[in-house]
Scaffold this motif. Structure first.
Motif, PDB file in Angstrom:
ATOM      1  N   ASP A  10       1.349 -13.747  -5.434  1.00 23.12           N
ATOM      2  CA  ASP A  10       1.523 -13.403  -6.849  1.00 23.12           C
ATOM      3  C   ASP A  10       0.298 -12.599  -7.300  1.00 23.12           C
ATOM      4  O   ASP A  10      -0.802 -12.769  -6.757  1.00 23.12           O
ATOM      5  N   ASP A  12      -0.516 -11.744 -11.046  1.00 23.47           N
ATOM      6  CA  ASP A  12      -1.117 -12.208 -12.309  1.00 23.47           C
ATOM      7  C   ASP A  12      -1.377 -13.709 -12.236  1.00 23.47           C
ATOM      8  O   ASP A  12      -0.458 -14.511 -12.173  1.00 23.47           O
ATOM      9  N   GLY A  13      -2.623 -14.067 -12.255  1.00 21.63           N
ATOM     10  CA  GLY A  13      -3.055 -15.449 -12.026  1.00 21.63           C
ATOM     11  C   GLY A  13      -3.969 -15.499 -10.806  1.00 21.63           C
ATOM     12  O   GLY A  13      -5.184 -15.591 -10.947  1.00 21.63           O
ATOM     13  N   PRO A  14      -3.398 -15.358  -9.601  1.00 17.05           N
ATOM     14  CA  PRO A  14      -4.228 -15.440  -8.394  1.00 17.05           C
ATOM     15  C   PRO A  14      -5.185 -14.257  -8.195  1.00 17.05           C
ATOM     16  O   PRO A  14      -6.367 -14.450  -7.904  1.00 17.05           O
ATOM     17  N   ASP A 128       0.444 -18.885  -6.361  1.00 19.34           N
ATOM     18  CA  ASP A 128       1.003 -18.539  -7.674  1.00 19.34           C
ATOM     19  C   ASP A 128       0.408 -19.505  -8.703  1.00 19.34           C
ATOM     20  O   ASP A 128       0.126 -20.659  -8.380  1.00 19.34           O
ATOM     21  N   ASP A 129       0.244 -19.034  -9.927  1.00 18.85           N
ATOM     22  CA  ASP A 129      -0.320 -19.888 -10.984  1.00 18.85           C
ATOM     23  C   ASP A 129       0.765 -20.714 -11.681  1.00 18.85           C
ATOM     24  O   ASP A 129       0.434 -21.557 -12.520  1.00 18.85           O
ATOM     25  N   ASP A 130       2.042 -20.491 -11.366  1.00 25.69           N
ATOM     26  CA  ASP A 130       3.114 -21.196 -12.079  1.00 25.69           C
ATOM     27  C   ASP A 130       3.785 -22.296 -11.255  1.00 25.69           C
ATOM     28  O   ASP A 130       4.826 -22.813 -11.661  1.00 25.69           O
TER      29      ASP A 130
HETATM   30 MG    MG Z   1       1.450 -15.425 -12.016  1.00 24.01          MG
END
Ligand code: MG
Length: 171
Positions: A10, A12-14, A128-130
């Motif tokens: 991913d 956005d986040g990582p 992933d951040d989710d």
């Molecule tokens: Mg993300």
């Protein structure tokens, strides 16, 4: 046939810790202004701010010895245009989500169902951040091979310990 596990990445986040505190650039990151095609509407007057850490490119390339790297991001193929070059990564395959932010079974993250389809029974690690425990449970029950679901804090991004964990898991 490539028997390496997949490493599903991913953005956005990582890689882009977009939620970092006080809107300040985290140490080790560089600021980029991008205009991917999904960046539209009222926001589009200003380009999207993306923070990237060039060291992450080298870390991911090192992991490519043990994994097949694949984008698993809403950037889809545009990760190859915008994210790969500043990180020094080659163009990578990407998951072409049938639908984004849509329905998902049993409280899982919308990506999870498609991640399993893409993996097709092959071992995979996913950053992933989710990710939540509901995703881990769903994957445990439905995926016949090994899987590592590594949640990354969207305020912090990938850390040394995450790369170490990924290397250890593949070994
Ligand atoms: Mg993300």
């Amino acid at each position: 046939m490539n028997r390496k596990p997949l490493l599903l990445i991913d953005v956005d986040g990582p890689l882009n810790p977009y939620a970092a505190k006080a809107q300040r650039r985290p140490e080790g990151y560089t600021t980029h202004r991008m205009r991917p095609t999904g960046w539209t509407g009222a926001e589009s007057a200003k380009p999207l701010r993306v923070w990237l850490n060039p060291d992450h490119g080298a870390e991911l390339l090192a992991l490519a010895e043990a994994y097949e790297l694949v984008w698993a991001t809403t950037w889809k193929d545009e990760a190859n245009d915008w994210i790969a070059p500043p990180l020094g990564l080659p163009r990578l395959p990407f998951i072409d989500w049938p639908q984004m932010h849509g329905r998902a079974p049993r409280g899982t993250f919308w990506k999870t169902q498609y991640v399993l389809e893409y993996a097709g029974g092959r071992p995979f690690a996913w950053i992933d951040d989710d990710i939540t425990d509901l995703d881990r449970e769903y994957v445990d029950q439905r995926h016949p091979a090994r899987a590592l679901l590594l949640r990354v804090d969207e305020r912090i991004g990938l850390l040394r310990a995450d790369f170490d964990a990924l290397a250890a898991w593949a070994a």
